[in-house]
Enzyme design. Structure first.
Site, short mmCIF file in Angstrom:
data_model
loop_
_atom_site.label_atom_id
_atom_site.label_comp_id
_atom_site.label_asym_id
_atom_site.label_seq_id
_atom_site.Cartn_x
_atom_site.Cartn_y
_atom_site.Cartn_z
N ASP A 284 11.05 -26.89 32.02
CA ASP A 284 11.73 -26.16 30.95
C ASP A 284 11.22 -24.71 30.88
O ASP A 284 10.03 -24.48 30.75
CB ASP A 284 11.46 -26.91 29.63
CG ASP A 284 12.54 -26.68 28.59
OD1 ASP A 284 12.91 -25.51 28.36
OD2 ASP A 284 12.99 -27.67 27.98
N THR B 220 18.41 -25.10 26.54
CA THR B 220 17.96 -26.38 27.10
C THR B 220 19.04 -27.45 27.27
O THR B 220 19.17 -28.03 28.35
CB THR B 220 16.81 -26.92 26.23
OG1 THR B 220 15.77 -25.95 26.24
CG2 THR B 220 16.29 -28.25 26.74
N ASN C 146 22.02 -26.31 22.11
CA ASN C 146 21.11 -27.37 21.68
C ASN C 146 21.69 -28.03 20.43
O ASN C 146 21.50 -29.21 20.19
CB ASN C 146 19.73 -26.81 21.38
CG ASN C 146 19.03 -26.36 22.64
OD1 ASN C 146 19.23 -26.93 23.71
ND2 ASN C 146 18.22 -25.33 22.52
N LYS D 67 11.02 -33.63 25.21
CA LYS D 67 12.18 -33.43 24.32
C LYS D 67 13.22 -34.55 24.54
O LYS D 67 13.48 -34.93 25.69
CB LYS D 67 12.87 -32.11 24.67
CG LYS D 67 12.04 -30.87 24.40
CD LYS D 67 12.86 -29.62 24.77
CE LYS D 67 12.05 -28.35 24.57
NZ LYS D 67 12.77 -27.15 25.03
N ASP D 68 13.87 -34.97 23.48
CA ASP D 68 14.90 -36.02 23.62
C ASP D 68 16.03 -35.58 24.57
O ASP D 68 16.42 -36.31 25.48
CB ASP D 68 15.44 -36.46 22.25
CG ASP D 68 15.94 -35.32 21.36
OD1 ASP D 68 15.93 -34.15 21.81
OD2 ASP D 68 16.35 -35.61 20.21
N HIS E 290 7.56 -20.06 24.54
CA HIS E 290 8.13 -19.33 23.40
C HIS E 290 7.03 -18.62 22.61
O HIS E 290 7.22 -17.51 22.12
CB HIS E 290 8.86 -20.28 22.45
CG HIS E 290 10.26 -20.59 22.88
ND1 HIS E 290 11.28 -19.69 22.76
CD2 HIS E 290 10.80 -21.70 23.43
CE1 HIS E 290 12.39 -20.24 23.21
NE2 HIS E 290 12.13 -21.46 23.64
N ASP F 142 15.86 -25.44 33.32
CA ASP F 142 17.08 -25.47 32.50
C ASP F 142 17.52 -24.07 32.07
O ASP F 142 18.58 -23.91 31.48
CB ASP F 142 16.88 -26.38 31.29
CG ASP F 142 15.67 -25.99 30.46
OD1 ASP F 142 14.80 -25.24 30.95
OD2 ASP F 142 15.59 -26.45 29.30
N HIS F 143 16.68 -23.06 32.34
CA HIS F 143 16.92 -21.63 32.05
C HIS F 143 15.60 -20.97 32.33
O HIS F 143 14.59 -21.66 32.53
CB HIS F 143 17.31 -21.41 30.57
CG HIS F 143 16.38 -22.06 29.61
ND1 HIS F 143 15.13 -21.53 29.33
CD2 HIS F 143 16.45 -23.25 28.95
CE1 HIS F 143 14.50 -22.36 28.50
NE2 HIS F 143 15.27 -23.41 28.26
N HIS G 1 15.13 -17.06 25.08
CA HIS G 1 16.08 -17.06 26.20
C HIS G 1 17.44 -17.39 25.65
O HIS G 1 17.56 -17.73 24.48
CB HIS G 1 15.64 -18.10 27.25
CG HIS G 1 15.36 -19.45 26.64
ND1 HIS G 1 16.35 -20.36 26.37
CD2 HIS G 1 14.21 -20.00 26.15
CE1 HIS G 1 15.82 -21.43 25.79
NE2 HIS G 1 14.53 -21.24 25.63
ZN ZN Z 1 14.75 -25.27 27.75
ZN ZN Z 2 13.29 -22.63 24.83
#
Ligand code: ZN
Ligand code: ZN
Length: 545
Positions: free
Chosen positions: A32, A73, A94, A155-156, A302, A345-346, A485
């Site tokens: 991630d 994400t 998200n 993360k789920d 972050h 994912d980014h 992001h």
């Molecule tokens: Zn992400």
């Molecule tokens: Zn993020």
């Protein structure tokens, strides 16, 4: 005549294969918020058997990008596994404002499901909002459900979207109990191997230790100073500096701190190894699929940004997790019998304040003030109407009912309101573009430039009536520490794309590939059906035949 004979001989000289060969297991790894450049920047700090093994013994796409905005994400995980973009798979964020329910919904929230594995954890979760099939779904369909598919993440959404609609299991981290949990979408009881794993209480062990740098801190020359004004501090510390005494910093009855540390990556790696044994992945005649998504790189990223010693240390340690995982796969499945891909994912922006302080373009869009001022501005033109239903980040939803009271005027009034909003926002600092629904609806899916990126990220039924895009280096946040992001710019789109193992040739390319090429590449390696909405193309350069 002679030439014809030679050609036909050469064609028939190849004996056709008796069977279609497939790997025993595919392991998809998402990191991630990982930038492509981290592979190169931290290269000398990596072991020979982690990232470097994937890079040097596998195939590296050096110029792989997200081809839509928003680069966040949920959409990122869905796009890698469906081989298409939010315009088609429908995961536009998200979370987003649901026009029918008139409230915000999370991308994996499902009111029909409940948590399994923890009494109060977040478990009303499933992939039901994803509108097209994943490469993992197609593997299930192709194999008459004999292939096993397991997803896991902190993360789920990182677990649920990659595992797809037909998964055998998906597991994510519960910050209240420190356990991995799942939902009734998959099962009514945690499998024995997962329960046994949770019972080891590894999260307590991780949070009782100190986080010190892996190498002496003076060797972190690839990053800025440890004591940086651009980093958010951990709660309970006065400076953003090593070492971090986790036992002192953790809150009682909460395990949330773990997800900010590299030990959450250790934890997920241990869970993956348990799943390999517990689910006997890669041991049957059909191909299985393990989808892993490491989240802490984003959660920490972050807070501290891309040039922090903390983030570098996390990647140095994640490299050891990857090495450990590959070693385990060699031992259990056999080298060359499994396929791995690794992507993100980014990516992420530099800290905007850091850019500003160094005379680079960048800044903070005054989102909250703009919202208030925009409403006041519209009141001058529509004194008796609430023109805007909601502003959800970069998406603006108009209040359709307000215009429907006078059917004759409604179309014209909507156009006028759209123009007024566009003109107002375009006058604000840091706003580069405002696209209206009708402009996007009339655009082509394969359009170039920023507009094309927005079209591919826009779902006509789910997205708003207007979409705003910031200028490069700008984002909406009040804090001069930390970063984010979501934009269509290269710093957010450029991610690693590594392939390794069965069916993959050694090499690299600098040719541009969109992220949507990953799923069809895996489909071709597996010789199975393509995901239903797939718009990418297989990466022919890496095919080992
Ligand atoms: Zn992400
Ligand atoms: Zn993020």
């Amino acid at each position: 005549m002679f030439l014809l004979v030679v050609i036909s001989v050469s064609v028939f000289a190849q004996t056709p294969p008796k069977n279609i060969e497939r790997p025993k297991l595919v392991v998809g790894i998402m990191v991630d918020q990982m930038r492509q450049e981290y592979l190169l920047r931290y290269y000398s700090k990596f072991s020979d058997t982690g990232f470097k093994r994937l890079m040097n013994d596998g195939f590296m796409v050096k110029n792989g990008h997200y081809n839509y905005a928003p680069t966040v994400t949920g959409p990122g995980h869905a796009s890698v596994y469906t081989g298409t973009t939010p315009a088609i798979h429908g995961i536009i964020g998200n979370a987003w404002y649901d026009k029918q329910l008139k409230k915000d919904v999370n991308c994996v929230e499902d009111p029909n499901q409940m948590v399994i594995g923890s009494p109060e954890g977040n478990g009303d979760v499933s992939p039901w909002r994803m509108m097209t099939s994943t490469v993992t779904d197609e593997l299930k369909l192709f194999s008459q459900k004999k292939s096993k598919v397991i997803g896991m993440s902190i993360k789920d959404r990182g677990a649920v979207l990659p595992a797809g609609h037909m998964a055998d299991g998906a597991y994510w981290f519960d910050g209240k109990t420190g356990s991995f949990i799942t939902s009734t979408y998959y099962t009514d009881k945690m499998p024995a191997w997962a329960e046994k794993f949770n019972n080891q209480k590894l999260a307590d062990k991780y949070l009782s230790q100190e986080w010190k740098t892996f190498y002496p801190i003076t060797e972190y020359t690839e990053s800025g100073p440890d004591d940086s004004p651009y980093e958010r501090k951990f709660a309970g510390t006065d400076r953003p500096t090593f070492p971090y005494d986790l036992a002192k910093l953790r809150k009682p009855d909460s395990y949330d701190l773990l997800s900010f540390t590299p030990f959450a990556n250790d934890y997920l790696t241990e869970f993956a190894k348990s799943a390999l044994d517990g689910e006997k992945l890669g041991q049957a005649t059909t191909t299985d699929f393990l989808a892993i998504s490491y989240s802490s790189t984003d959660i920490l990223g972050h807070s501290v940004g891309p040039t922090s010693v903390e983030l570098e240390d996390m990647y140095i340690r994640l490299d050891r997790n990857i090495a450990d995982l590959l070693k385990t796969l060699d031992a259990k499945i056999g080298a060359g019998k499994y396929t791995v891909f690794l992507t993100a994912d980014h990516a992420v922006s530099d800290v905007a304040q850091y850019l500003k302080d160094n005379r680079m373009p960048g800044g903070y869009v005054a989102n909250s003030a703009n919202k208030v001022n925009l409403q006041e501005y519209l009141k001058q033109y529509f004194p008796d109407k609430d023109v805007i239903e909601t502003i959800d980040g970069d998406r603006i939803y108009l209040n359709q009912r307000a215009f429907q009271s006078d059917p004759k005027a409604s179309g014209i009034e909507m156009l006028v309101a759209t123009e007024l909003i566009t003109n107002f926002l375009m006058a604000q600092d840091g706003i580069a573009y405002v696209f209206s629904e009708n402009v996007l609806r009339q655009g082509r899916f394969d359009e170039d430039g920023i507009k094309g990126m927005v079209i591919r990220g826009y779902h006509p039924k789910r997205s708003g009536d207007l979409v705003t895009i910031t200028e490069a280096g700008w984002y909406g946040s009040g804090s001069v520490q930390g970063t984010t992001h979501g934009s269509p710019y290269k710093y957010d789109t450029h991610v690693p794309m590594l392939f390794f193992g069965f069916g993959v040739k050694k090499g690299s390319t600098v040719k541009y590939h969109p992220i949507t090429d990953i799923a069809p590449t895996i489909s071709m390696l597996l010789n199975i059906t393509l995901p239903s909405g797939c718009t990418g193309q297989p990466i022919v350069e890496l095919m080992d035949n």
